[in-house]
Design a protein around this motif. Structure first.
Motif: not given
Length: 360
Positions: A271-275
């Motif tokens: 999720r952090s990378l997608a953000e």
């Protein structure tokens, strides 16, 4: 980034191995158990997880009877562990300007820590506070001692090694080591179980001159910091890249393994990378591209060996990847790297693959 994602430069662990070994332990083995390479720590360019560092320091202090570990580590660091920020601080006109510079750019060392001037917590006339804070919840006591110990050491260094008007120290945790250890280190009263981490100093500190400063060097350092770190924060993708750069060849890139090293759940990491508009696969590809360019153009390793180091199971995978990245074959890339003009062009191309962790 959320608290659990906070990175810190690997240089924070310099000296830990020697302290553990001196206490009867095996420093390199302890570092390796937490996924750290001592050579990478000495280089200090990569980022590591602050959460993992906190656990490591607490275990080392407990296992090897080093209750003042944080203070011991701070005592052996020098100002230049802060890179260009050190140059800016030691060439400031006044200590107040140096503190302001640290407050503005300390995130380059770690976005998890901050330093700011506040009113004196005890309301004493002629005194102010310098509050050191960590954005992580329940920061470990050893890392608190280490962090504020570094601040104290830096202030003393830029004051020519002389006392700078420290009145007392406030720490949020219970006393870890004998009171004498704290007093010997800080040269002032230390109070525990306080609301925050504060150095109480004379208000005259801010106007005290920094001896031997150079305006030109300060301006160059600040210009560099503004140019390279104008945005506040270190992307989680850079932290993932720093971890991958050390673990690509050990079984290939593994999302779960990287997440574990960063103390994250795999889904949280995704999720952090997608953000940030990227993916784990995208970061792996970026790291492989950078390392492939280095290994092919600067070493004599066979292409099968390079493929293995990049975590690729077959040499054909390397060939296809190099063709996609550089529009040539591995042998063509190696030939181009051996030509002066070709090497220069490759270096320019490689610059696009550098992480924030390589910027200092």
């Amino acid at each position: 980034m959320r608290d659990i994602d906070m990175p810190v430069r690997a240089s924070v662990l310099r000296g830990l191995s020697a302290l553990v070994t001196g206490a009867g332990g095996r420093g390199p083995e302890l570092l390796a158990a937490y996924g750290f390479d001592e050579a990478k720590i000495v280089e200090g360019n990569s980022f590591v997880s602050l959460r993992v560092v906190e656990r490591l320091l607490e275990e080392a202090a407990d296992r090897f009877a080093l209750p003042d570990l944080g203070l011991k580590m701070a005592a052996q660091q020098d100002l230049h562990m802060l890179g260009p920020l050190a140059i800016a601080m030691e060439n400031s006109r006044t200590i107040g300007e140096a503190v302001g510079c640290a407050g503005r750019y300390l995130f380059v060392y770690s976005p998890a820590v901050s330093l700011e001037e506040i009113e004196d917590p005890l309301g004493s006339p002629g005194a102010i506070g310098l509050r050191y804070a960590s954005t992580t919840m329940n920061a470990s006591p050893q890392t608190i001692d280490y962090g504020i110990g570094i601040v104290h050491r830096v202030l003393k260094l830029i004051n020519g090694g002389a006392p700078y008007g420290l009145r007392s120290v406030q720490l949020p945790h219970a006393r870890l080591a004998p009171e004498k250890a704290y007093r010997d280190y800080f040269g002032a009263e230390v109070r525990f179980d306080c609301p925050s981490v504060v150095l109480r100093v004379t208000s005259q500190l801010c106007s005290m001159p920094v001896s031997g400063g150079n305006d030109l060097l300060r301006d160059i350092a600040i210009g560099y910091l503004d140019t390279h770190f104008g945005h506040k924060g270190v992307p989680i993708s850079d932290l993932v890249a720093a971890v991958l750069s050390e673990h690509l060849g050990s079984g290939g890139p593994d999302l779960s393994k990287v997440a574990r090293l960063l103390s994250l759940h795999p889904r949280s990491l995704q999720r952090s990378l997608a953000e940030e508009g990227t993916t784990f696969t995208g970061v792996v590809d970026r790291v492989r591209r950078s390392q492939a360019l280095d290994l092919i153009t600067t070493t004599d390793l066979s292409f099968s060996q390079i493929a293995a180091r990049l975590g690729m199971h077959e040499q054909s995978s390397l060939t296809r990847a190099v063709r996609r990245w550089f529009d040539t074959s591995p042998s063509g890339l190696r030939r181009a790297g051996q030509e002066p003009k070709g090497r220069s062009a490759l270096i320019d191309d490689k610059a696009e693959t550098h992480f924030t962790s390589d910027a200092l």
